[in-house]
Design a protein around this motif. Sequence first.
Motif, PDB file in Angstrom:
ATOM      1  N   ASP A  59      24.267 108.720  22.955  1.00 18.59           N
ATOM      2  CA  ASP A  59      25.177 108.782  22.475  1.00 18.59           C
ATOM      3  C   ASP A  59      26.085 108.793  24.500  1.00 18.59           C
ATOM      4  OD1 ASP A  59      23.395 110.824  23.138  1.00 18.59           O
ATOM      5  OD2 ASP A  59      24.873 112.415  22.298  1.00 18.59           O
ATOM      6  N   GLU A  60      25.945 109.049  25.158  1.00 14.89           N
ATOM      7  CA  GLU A  60      26.376 108.902  26.406  1.00 14.89           C
ATOM      8  C   GLU A  60      26.670 107.845  26.837  1.00 14.89           C
ATOM      9  OE1 GLU A  60      23.683 111.450  29.371  1.00 14.89           O
ATOM     10  OE2 GLU A  60      23.102 112.657  27.744  1.00 14.89           O
ATOM     11  N   PRO A  61      28.510 107.521  27.349  1.00 11.37           N
ATOM     12  CA  PRO A  61      28.727 105.959  27.582  1.00 11.37           C
ATOM     13  C   PRO A  61      28.596 106.436  28.795  1.00 11.37           C
ATOM     14  CG  PRO A  61      30.502 107.233  26.703  1.00 11.37           C
ATOM     15  CD  PRO A  61      28.925 108.520  26.129  1.00 11.37           C
ATOM     16  N   LEU A  62      27.876 107.394  30.000  1.00 11.31           N
ATOM     17  CA  LEU A  62      28.239 106.493  31.743  1.00 11.31           C
ATOM     18  C   LEU A  62      25.942 106.562  31.479  1.00 11.31           C
ATOM     19  CD1 LEU A  62      29.035 109.768  33.471  1.00 11.31           C
ATOM     20  CD2 LEU A  62      29.845 107.397  32.898  1.00 11.31           C
ATOM     21  N   ALA A  63      25.559 106.821  30.685  1.00 14.23           N
ATOM     22  CA  ALA A  63      23.623 106.410  30.288  1.00 14.23           C
ATOM     23  C   ALA A  63      23.835 104.797  29.737  1.00 14.23           C
ATOM     24  CB  ALA A  63      23.064 106.951  28.971  1.00 14.23           C
ATOM     25  N   ILE A  64      24.779 104.924  29.302  1.00 15.85           N
ATOM     26  CA  ILE A  64      24.641 103.300  28.545  1.00 15.85           C
ATOM     27  C   ILE A  64      25.295 101.987  29.551  1.00 15.85           C
ATOM     28  CG2 ILE A  64      26.794 101.492  26.732  1.00 15.85           C
ATOM     29  CD1 ILE A  64      24.153 102.554  25.389  1.00 15.85           C
ATOM     30  N   THR A  65      26.137 102.504  30.625  1.00 17.45           N
ATOM     31  CA  THR A  65      26.900 101.560  31.675  1.00 17.45           C
ATOM     32  C   THR A  65      26.097 101.377  32.345  1.00 17.45           C
ATOM     33  OG1 THR A  65      28.941 102.712  30.992  1.00 17.45           O
ATOM     34  CG2 THR A  65      28.218 101.496  33.067  1.00 17.45           C
ATOM     35  N   LEU A  66      25.337 102.536  32.869  1.00 19.35           N
ATOM     36  CA  LEU A  66      23.978 102.434  33.646  1.00 19.35           C
ATOM     37  C   LEU A  66      22.903 101.375  33.080  1.00 19.35           C
ATOM     38  CD1 LEU A  66      22.481 103.497  36.660  1.00 19.35           C
ATOM     39  CD2 LEU A  66      21.031 105.195  35.142  1.00 19.35           C
ATOM     40  N   LEU A  67      22.492 101.149  32.078  1.00 18.60           N
ATOM     41  CA  LEU A  67      21.354 100.672  31.140  1.00 18.60           C
ATOM     42  C   LEU A  67      21.800  98.965  31.468  1.00 18.60           C
ATOM     43  CD1 LEU A  67      20.036 102.280  28.676  1.00 18.60           C
ATOM     44  CD2 LEU A  67      18.681 101.971  30.783  1.00 18.60           C
ATOM     45  N   GLN A  68      23.013  98.563  31.113  1.00 18.15           N
ATOM     46  CA  GLN A  68      23.991  97.567  31.356  1.00 18.15           C
ATOM     47  C   GLN A  68      23.807  96.878  32.736  1.00 18.15           C
ATOM     48  OE1 GLN A  68      27.819  98.356  28.939  1.00 18.15           O
ATOM     49  NE2 GLN A  68      27.159  97.707  27.390  1.00 18.15           N
ATOM     50  N   ASN A  69      24.334  97.589  33.611  1.00 18.63           N
ATOM     51  CA  ASN A  69      24.156  97.342  34.699  1.00 18.63           C
ATOM     52  C   ASN A  69      22.828  97.145  35.390  1.00 18.63           C
ATOM     53  OD1 ASN A  69      27.293  98.091  35.847  1.00 18.63           O
ATOM     54  ND2 ASN A  69      27.048  99.970  36.343  1.00 18.63           N
TER      55      ASN A  69
ATOM     56  N   CYS B  46      25.319 101.408  20.576  1.00 18.43           N
ATOM     57  CA  CYS B  46      24.974 102.016  19.899  1.00 18.43           C
ATOM     58  C   CYS B  46      24.907 103.665  19.891  1.00 18.43           C
ATOM     59  CB  CYS B  46      23.614 101.656  18.203  1.00 18.43           C
ATOM     60  SG  CYS B  46      23.883 100.613  18.220  1.00 18.43           S
ATOM     61  N   PRO B  47      26.085 104.481  19.850  1.00  9.44           N
ATOM     62  CA  PRO B  47      25.706 105.955  20.375  1.00  9.44           C
ATOM     63  C   PRO B  47      25.076 106.638  19.904  1.00  9.44           C
ATOM     64  CG  PRO B  47      27.602 105.321  18.668  1.00  9.44           C
ATOM     65  CD  PRO B  47      26.674 104.209  18.752  1.00  9.44           C
TER      66      PRO B  47
ATOM     67  N   LEU C 176      11.516 106.186  30.357  1.00 12.05           N
ATOM     68  CA  LEU C 176      12.114 106.967  31.344  1.00 12.05           C
ATOM     69  C   LEU C 176      13.071 107.840  31.522  1.00 12.05           C
ATOM     70  CD1 LEU C 176      13.550 102.849  32.003  1.00 12.05           C
ATOM     71  CD2 LEU C 176      12.147 104.189  32.903  1.00 12.05           C
ATOM     72  N   LEU C 177      12.794 108.579  32.314  1.00  8.82           N
ATOM     73  CA  LEU C 177      13.498 109.619  32.770  1.00  8.82           C
ATOM     74  C   LEU C 177      14.701 109.629  33.629  1.00  8.82           C
ATOM     75  CD1 LEU C 177      12.846 112.721  32.173  1.00  8.82           C
ATOM     76  CD2 LEU C 177      11.925 113.113  34.626  1.00  8.82           C
ATOM     77  N   LYS C 178      16.015 110.016  32.921  1.00 12.99           N
ATOM     78  CA  LYS C 178      17.078 110.267  33.795  1.00 12.99           C
ATOM     79  C   LYS C 178      17.522 110.833  34.564  1.00 12.99           C
ATOM     80  CE  LYS C 178      19.056 109.224  29.011  1.00 12.99           C
ATOM     81  NZ  LYS C 178      20.900 109.406  28.070  1.00 12.99           N
ATOM     82  N   PRO C 179      18.247 111.011  35.743  1.00  7.36           N
ATOM     83  CA  PRO C 179      18.753 109.336  36.063  1.00  7.36           C
ATOM     84  C   PRO C 179      18.066 108.454  35.823  1.00  7.36           C
ATOM     85  CG  PRO C 179      19.201 110.808  37.596  1.00  7.36           C
ATOM     86  CD  PRO C 179      18.742 111.385  37.126  1.00  7.36           C
ATOM     87  N   ILE C 180      18.435 107.195  35.793  1.00  6.67           N
ATOM     88  CA  ILE C 180      17.464 106.057  35.588  1.00  6.67           C
ATOM     89  C   ILE C 180      17.405 105.019  36.811  1.00  6.67           C
ATOM     90  CG2 ILE C 180      16.225 103.954  34.691  1.00  6.67           C
ATOM     91  CD1 ILE C 180      16.904 105.596  32.084  1.00  6.67           C
TER      92      ILE C 180
END
Length: 234
Positions: free
Chosen positions: A11-21, A35-36, A99-103
């Motif tokens: 549900d965190e857009p920044l977390a999704i973006t990091l994974l995508q990168n 998915c959120p 995986l513990l954030k920040p990943i």
Amino acid sequence: MKKIRCLLVDDEPLAITLLQNHITRFDFLEVTATCPNALKAFETLKSKDVDLMFLDVRMPVIDGIEFLKMLRNPPRVIITTAYRDYAIDGYDLDIVDYLLKPITFERFFKAIERYLRYASQPAQPLVSSDAAPENIVLKSGYRNVKVNVADILYMESVKDYVKVYTLDATIVTKYKISDMESDLASKNFLRIHRSFIVNQQHITAFSASDVELGKKELPIGESYKEHVIRILKK
């Protein structure tokens, strides 16, 4: 290499973006969907093929761990969260990694390595081909545990898992008790209840309603009674 289809649930857009990168740095990974929340993820899993799901824990409506428990045939899962407390839950659910954030990319890389090892492992028969003593191999979390068949006392079905009680340990494995019954039918094991299979070698006494394994009593299910009593009286 065939593309590995990834579903990102967070549900965190920044977390999704990091994974995508991180994913874009691997030619063999692709993002099938993001998915959120768990409800959207459930809809996606019904409509798309997914090989690997990155799943956050704390999300609105349904948290990631509860969502994973609800799935009958989930894809491989890597848990992503800021909270260490969920590591044991993730282990019990046979996840690939936690995986513990920040990943960091280095930690992400190791998780993908672990996934590839999982994916490359051929399915193993439950009963091994070893000579005597005969063993079974049970997958428990990240481990494959070799158990001497003669040491098993009984097995108990608990939802989607089976608890295997041996002379000196209890092993939890994600396995259907009906499959366990089929695989061990010729090994002197007997289904006495919808939740229990017993090793006949360890039965010390029985009645019309239960069997005893030393001090442990297990019920005989009504629908199993006639067959169980007939077998035990032989």
